[in-house]
Design an enzyme around this catalytic site. Sequence first.
Site, PDB file in Angstrom:
ATOM      1  CD  GLU A  92     -15.072   3.480  -4.510  1.00 49.08           C
ATOM      2  OE1 GLU A  92     -15.932   3.814  -5.331  1.00 49.08           O
ATOM      3  OE2 GLU A  92     -13.899   3.241  -4.828  1.00 49.08           O
ATOM      4  CB  CYS A  95      -9.883  -4.193   0.620  1.00 46.11           C
ATOM      5  SG  CYS A  95      -8.777  -2.838   0.271  1.00 46.11           S
ATOM      6  CB  CYS A 105      -5.209   9.296   0.727  1.00 43.04           C
ATOM      7  SG  CYS A 105      -3.589   8.933   1.461  1.00 43.04           S
ATOM      8  CB  CYS A 162       1.135   7.715  -3.796  1.00 43.62           C
ATOM      9  SG  CYS A 162       1.584   7.536  -2.054  1.00 43.62           S
ATOM     10  CB  CYS A 219      -2.565   6.205  -5.389  1.00 44.72           C
ATOM     11  SG  CYS A 219      -3.953   5.817  -4.310  1.00 44.72           S
ATOM     12  N   GLY A 239      -7.244   5.836   1.836  1.00 46.75           N
ATOM     13  CA  GLY A 239      -6.666   6.473   3.012  1.00 46.75           C
ATOM     14  C   GLY A 239      -5.366   5.876   3.491  1.00 46.75           C
ATOM     15  CD  GLU A 240      -0.486   5.800   5.621  1.00 47.88           C
ATOM     16  OE1 GLU A 240      -0.066   5.442   4.525  1.00 47.88           O
ATOM     17  OE2 GLU A 240      -0.381   5.113   6.647  1.00 47.88           O
ATOM     18  CB  SER A 242      -1.322  -1.382   3.516  1.00 45.80           C
ATOM     19  OG  SER A 242      -0.486  -0.946   2.459  1.00 45.80           O
ATOM     20  CB  SER A 265       3.114   1.618  -0.102  1.00 43.31           C
ATOM     21  OG  SER A 265       1.874   0.992   0.085  1.00 43.31           O
ATOM     22  CG  LEU A 266      10.298   0.065  -0.672  1.00 40.01           C
ATOM     23  CD1 LEU A 266      10.570   1.017   0.468  1.00 40.01           C
ATOM     24  CD2 LEU A 266      11.190  -1.170  -0.544  1.00 40.01           C
ATOM     25  CG  HIS A 267       5.067   1.740  -4.336  1.00 41.07           C
ATOM     26  ND1 HIS A 267       4.504   0.527  -4.628  1.00 41.07           N
ATOM     27  CD2 HIS A 267       4.190   2.362  -3.490  1.00 41.07           C
ATOM     28  CE1 HIS A 267       3.334   0.426  -4.015  1.00 41.07           C
ATOM     29  NE2 HIS A 267       3.128   1.517  -3.310  1.00 41.07           N
ATOM     30  CG  ASN A 284      -4.866  -2.397 -10.642  1.00 42.19           C
ATOM     31  OD1 ASN A 284      -4.911  -3.264 -11.510  1.00 42.19           O
ATOM     32  ND2 ASN A 284      -4.616  -2.673  -9.371  1.00 42.19           N
ATOM     33  CB  CYS A 322      -4.249  -2.306  -5.588  1.00 42.74           C
ATOM     34  SG  CYS A 322      -4.117  -3.755  -4.604  1.00 42.74           S
TER      35      CYS A 322
HETATM   36  N1  SAH Z   1      -2.479   4.073   1.968  1.00 41.38           N
HETATM   37  C1  SAH Z   1      -1.991   2.791   2.212  1.00 41.38           C
HETATM   38  C2  SAH Z   1      -2.992   1.700   1.942  1.00 41.38           C
HETATM   39  C3  SAH Z   1      -3.900   1.829   0.742  1.00 41.38           C
HETATM   40  S1  SAH Z   1      -3.306   1.529  -0.847  1.00 41.38           S
HETATM   41  C4  SAH Z   1      -0.729   2.540   1.433  1.00 41.38           C
HETATM   42  O1  SAH Z   1      -0.404   3.320   0.563  1.00 41.38           O
HETATM   43  O2  SAH Z   1      -0.056   1.572   1.737  1.00 41.38           O
HETATM   44  C5  SAH Z   1      -3.047  -0.231  -0.996  1.00 41.38           C
HETATM   45  C6  SAH Z   1      -1.899  -0.564  -1.982  1.00 41.38           C
HETATM   46  O3  SAH Z   1      -2.254  -0.267  -3.344  1.00 41.38           O
HETATM   47  C7  SAH Z   1      -0.669   0.253  -1.685  1.00 41.38           C
HETATM   48  O4  SAH Z   1       0.494  -0.524  -1.747  1.00 41.38           O
HETATM   49  C8  SAH Z   1      -0.692   1.242  -2.813  1.00 41.38           C
HETATM   50  O5  SAH Z   1       0.567   1.792  -3.041  1.00 41.38           O
HETATM   51  C9  SAH Z   1      -1.191   0.418  -3.956  1.00 41.38           C
HETATM   52  N2  SAH Z   1      -1.672   1.211  -5.088  1.00 41.38           N
HETATM   53  C10 SAH Z   1      -2.055   2.500  -5.093  1.00 41.38           C
HETATM   54  N3  SAH Z   1      -2.414   2.892  -6.335  1.00 41.38           N
HETATM   55  C11 SAH Z   1      -2.250   1.818  -7.143  1.00 41.38           C
HETATM   56  C12 SAH Z   1      -2.499   1.578  -8.532  1.00 41.38           C
HETATM   57  N4  SAH Z   1      -3.009   2.518  -9.310  1.00 41.38           N
HETATM   58  N5  SAH Z   1      -2.248   0.349  -9.016  1.00 41.38           N
HETATM   59  C13 SAH Z   1      -1.791  -0.636  -8.198  1.00 41.38           C
HETATM   60  N6  SAH Z   1      -1.557  -0.474  -6.883  1.00 41.38           N
HETATM   61  C14 SAH Z   1      -1.780   0.740  -6.357  1.00 41.38           C
HETATM   62 FE1  SF4 Z   2      -2.718   7.380   0.038  1.00 40.61          FE
HETATM   63 FE2  SF4 Z   2      -1.890   4.851  -0.095  1.00 40.61          FE
HETATM   64 FE3  SF4 Z   2      -2.897   6.096  -2.274  1.00 40.61          FE
HETATM   65 FE4  SF4 Z   2      -0.506   6.796  -1.301  1.00 40.61          FE
HETATM   66  S1  SF4 Z   2      -1.053   4.795  -2.198  1.00 40.61           S
HETATM   67  S2  SF4 Z   2      -2.137   8.211  -1.946  1.00 40.61           S
HETATM   68  S3  SF4 Z   2      -0.828   6.559   0.896  1.00 40.61           S
HETATM   69  S4  SF4 Z   2      -4.003   5.603  -0.397  1.00 40.61           S
END
Ligand code: SAH
Ligand code: SF4
Length: 365
Positions: free
Chosen positions: A94, A107, A114, A118, A121, A166-167, A198, A220-222, A297, A340
Site C-alpha cells: 500500500e 508514504c 515486515c 512490533c 502494528c 516494511g522496515e 523511518s 520509532s522509539l515508542h 490507530n 500509520c
Molecule cells: N517500519 C518503519 C516505518 C513504517 S511504520 C518504522 O517502524 O519506523 C511508520 C510509523 O507508524 C512508525 O513509527 C510505526 O511505529 C507507527 N505505527 C505502527 N503501527 C501503528 C499503529 N497501529 N498506530 C499508530 N502508529 C503506528
Molecule cells: Fe515493521 Fe515498522 Fe510495523 Fe514495526 S512498526 S512491524 S518495523 S512496519
Amino acid sequence: MTDAAVNLVGKSRTELERLFVAMGEKPFRARQVMRWLYTRRVLDPQAMTDLSLALRERLTASADFRLPEVLARERAADGVIKWQLAAGHGQAIETVFIPEDSRGTLCVSSQVGCAMNCSFCATGHQGFNRNLDAGEIVGQVILAARELAAEDHERAVTNVVFMGMGEPLANLRPLLEAVDVLTDDLAFGLSRRRVTVSTSGLVPQIRKLADAARVALAVSLHAPDDDLRNELVPINRRHPIAELLPACWEYVRKTNTKDVTFEYVMLQGVNDDLSHARKLARLLRNRPAKVNLIPFNPFPGSDYRRSSAAQVDAFRDILMRAGVMTITRRTRGDDIAAACGQLAGRVNNRVSAPLGSKTLGERLS
Ligand code: SAH
Ligand code: SF4
C-alpha cells in the site's frame, strides 16, 4: 516488452549510464531518458522524441518502463488517497498520499509485510514475504505523481516518507537506490530534508545510512526504557536504547541534519503514563531530537487502545517543558485504513516471527 526486459523504472543515473554504454550508446542518453521517465513521467519509449528512432525501437524491444499494477484506490473523507498495488503471488502493498496545506506527502512501502513484529502494528502482524526492489519503490512515487497530475490535483508529491509497509533499513540497497533517484536533480530533485526514512532502530544500518544518504531520519522509539520497548518493538532486544540513541546522535553529526524525529505511538495504559514522559524527556533533552506523538490507530485484531486526547496533551506538555519539541500527529485517512500502522496489504508470511513473539495468525489459530 518481454519478461526478460530490464525495468528502467528506479534506475539511478549511474546505472542508466552503465546500461546505455553497455548498449553501445552515449552515456548522455541516460540523462535524456531520466528526464522523460522521472520529470515528465512518460513511460512509452516511442514518445521520447529526442531519442533517435533506432534507440526508441531498441528500448521498446529490450527495456521496460513498468509501474506496479493498481489493484484498488480509495479516497478518505480528508483527501487522503490509498493505493493497493500488486506485489506478485496474490499479494499487495500500500501507498498513501496525504495532502496538507503547503505540501503533499507520499508514504511509500519498502517491503511486502515486515519481519519486525512490533506488537501495535498491522503490517507487523501480517508477517514478512519479501523486499521490494528500487523499481517497485520508485514506481510508487511515479504512479502517484502521474495520477495526481492527471486529476489536476493542486498538490503534487513534495515529500516522500518511508513509513508505509516494511522496515526500510532491512532493505538497504534498494532503499539507497530509490533515495538516489528521488534526490537526483535530473530525476525527482527532492531536497534531502523532504525524504524521511523511518526505522524501528536497526543500529548498524543507521550507521550505513549516515555514510550513504543524508536524508531525514525518524526512529520509532515508542518507549523510554528497555523493558517496555522490548515488548513493543522486539528489535530492541538486539539493539537496546543505550545503543540506539548514540547512533542517532552520530547520524545527526555525520549527516549535518538538524535532528532526529522520535515517533511515539500513544497506547492507553501501556506507554502513556506521565512517568514515561518524564523518562523520555530525560533521554532526549538537550539533544538534537524532536518527538512525534502518534495516536494509536486500531486495526482488526489489535488489543491496544488509543490514549485519550487529554493524556496525549499532558504527555506532550511534560516534554515541551523539558525543552523537547513535541507535536501530536494528526490522524489522517483512518476511515480507509490508511493511517500509520494500519497498512496491511496482502502478505503471504514466509518467516516465523522473529525473537519468539507470536503473529496475529498464530494467536488466532
Ligand atoms: N517500519 C518503519 C516505518 C513504517 S511504520 C518504522 O517502524 O519506523 C511508520 C510509523 O507508524 C512508525 O513509527 C510505526 O511505529 C507507527 N505505527 C505502527 N503501527 C501503528 C499503529 N497501529 N498506530 C499508530 N502508529 C503506528
Ligand atoms: Fe515493521 Fe515498522 Fe510495523 Fe514495526 S512498526 S512491524 S518495523 S512496519
